[in-house]
Enzyme design. Structure first.
Site, PDB file in Angstrom:
ATOM      1  CE  LYS A  75      -2.322  -5.284   8.873  1.00 58.66           C
ATOM      2  NZ  LYS A  75      -2.689  -6.619   9.404  1.00 58.66           N
ATOM      3  NE  ARG A 113       0.108  -3.927   4.754  1.00 57.56           N
ATOM      4  CZ  ARG A 113       0.793  -4.815   5.354  1.00 57.56           C
ATOM      5  NH1 ARG A 113       1.352  -5.793   5.000  1.00 57.56           N
ATOM      6  NH2 ARG A 113       0.912  -4.741   6.673  1.00 57.56           N
ATOM      7  CD  GLU A 115      -2.635 -14.348   4.557  1.00 59.13           C
ATOM      8  OE1 GLU A 115      -1.628 -13.561   4.848  1.00 59.13           O
ATOM      9  OE2 GLU A 115      -3.649 -13.804   4.417  1.00 59.13           O
TER      10      GLU A 115
HETATM   11  N1  PMP Z   1      -1.068 -12.123   6.949  1.00 61.33           N
HETATM   12  C1  PMP Z   1      -2.063 -11.533   7.626  1.00 61.33           C
HETATM   13  C2  PMP Z   1      -3.370 -12.296   7.447  1.00 61.33           C
HETATM   14  C3  PMP Z   1      -1.936 -10.518   8.414  1.00 61.33           C
HETATM   15  O1  PMP Z   1      -2.594 -10.147   9.399  1.00 61.33           O
HETATM   16  C4  PMP Z   1      -0.294 -10.016   8.655  1.00 61.33           C
HETATM   17  C5  PMP Z   1      -0.032  -8.807   9.635  1.00 61.33           C
HETATM   18  N2  PMP Z   1      -0.304  -9.358  10.907  1.00 61.33           N
HETATM   19  C6  PMP Z   1       0.506 -10.649   7.967  1.00 61.33           C
HETATM   20  C7  PMP Z   1       0.332 -11.610   7.051  1.00 61.33           C
HETATM   21  C8  PMP Z   1       1.890 -10.243   7.893  1.00 61.33           C
HETATM   22  O2  PMP Z   1       2.143  -8.931   7.299  1.00 61.33           O
HETATM   23  P1  PMP Z   1       3.100  -7.974   7.937  1.00 61.33           P
HETATM   24  O3  PMP Z   1       4.465  -8.754   7.645  1.00 61.33           O
HETATM   25  O4  PMP Z   1       3.004  -6.680   7.133  1.00 61.33           O
HETATM   26  O5  PMP Z   1       2.963  -7.742   9.251  1.00 61.33           O
END
Ligand code: PMP
Length: 290
Positions: free
Chosen positions: A149, A50, A182
């Site tokens: 990210k 990622r 989200e």
């Molecule tokens: N959405 C956002 C905005 C995030 O920053 C994160 C990670 N903290 C997630 C969702 C969850 O992603 P992951 O399961 O890959 O940590």
């Protein structure tokens, strides 16, 4: 604490980067949050993949191979004697001039920090969270795609401030059309009549690694997982709701915008998935120690 910066290890207090780094000046860079459990780095390859996708999207040349970055991540854990912890991997555009042109930044920097993390108090995993929808909409994917990210988290931070002002730990962010995207640092799921629903990534969400693991686990349990657009109405009328993220793992939600979700306590599907996730994290991942 030993921090990795561009191939060298520094004591925490001497781990420094330039004030001209565009990561600092403009939020120009990318990152990953990764967990280690029981002496193993969980889903390391998925996180590094990622990271490289984020890098590609912002035309950032990560100055290391996938393999070298994975090895460095494991090595940082080893040097810090981490068995259970949190790893923050950051790639910045590097030092440049005060103008925002990234072409003036010659050398991207790779930083790896390993530390402890506790996102929520343990009792919230038993009782469940109360969360709210906030006015700040999630970034448009045609503007700054939430799938990247990036180090530019102000969109999420503003939403977090609004949640905190409302006395809550987490915020539900809607997209510009009003569909659920989200939370500020987590993906969101609901359970309704034995089926699981989570917003599609096109609604404006990060491709959560935990989200992916939970979808796989749910399907293994014979549960259908669907990804339609969701509205607040769908959330209010869900039987169960939970959030997923590397830091938060799976955390139940029992109240949204003052509406009680289901029976107002973590439901059976959420509990089952929490247990399954905890079991998986104990046994799988890239070994840190021989
Ligand atoms: N959405 C956002 C905005 C995030 O920053 C994160 C990670 N903290 C997630 C969702 C969850 O992603 P992951 O399961 O890959 O940590």
């Amino acid at each position: 604490m030993k921090v990795y910066i561009d191939g060298k290890y520094y004591d925490g207090k001497n781990a420094k980067i330039s004030v001209f780094d565009h990561g600092l000046l403009y939020g120009d860079g990318i990152f990953e949050g990764i967990r280690a459990y029981n002496g193993r780095v969980f889903k390391l390859k998925e996180h590094i993949d990622r990271l490289f996708c984020s890098a590609k999207a912002i035309l950032l040349d990560v100055p290391m191979s996938h393999e070298a970055i994975m090895q460095a991540t494991v090595e940082v854990c080893r040097r810090n004697k981490i068995r259970d912890g949190y790893i923050r991997l950051v790639v910045t555009r590097g030092a440049g001039t005060l103008g925002l042109n990234p072409n003036r930044c010659r050398n991207p920097s790779v930083i790896i920090i390993a530390d402890k993390i506790q996102l929520y108090p343990p009792e919230l995993y038993e009782k469940g969270l109360a969360i709210v929808t906030v006015p700040t909409a999630r970034n448009l994917h045609s503007a700054l795609n939430p799938a990247i990210k990036s180090l530019n988290y102000l969109n999420n931070i503003l939403a977090k401030i609004e949640a905190n002002n409302a006395g809550c730990e987490e915020a539900i962010m809607l997209n510009a059309e009003g569909f659920v995207a989200e939370c500020t640092g987590d993906n969101l799921f609901i359970v309704q009549a034995g089926q699981i629903f989570t917003p599609p990534l096109s609604a404006g969400a990060l491709y959560g690694i935990t989200r992916g693991v939970v979808i796989e686990m749910a399907r293994e349990e014979g549960l259908a997982v669907l990804e339609p657009n969701l509205t607040r109405y769908d959330l209010f009328n869900a039987d169960e709701c939970f959030l997923t993220g590397t830091g938060a793992e799976l955390i139940p939600v029992v109240r949204i915008d003052g509406r009680v979700i289901g029976k107002g306590r973590p439901g059976p599907v959420t509990r089952k998935l929490v247990d399954k996730y905890r079991t998986l994290t104990k046994v799988s991942g890239e070994p840190i120690y021989d």
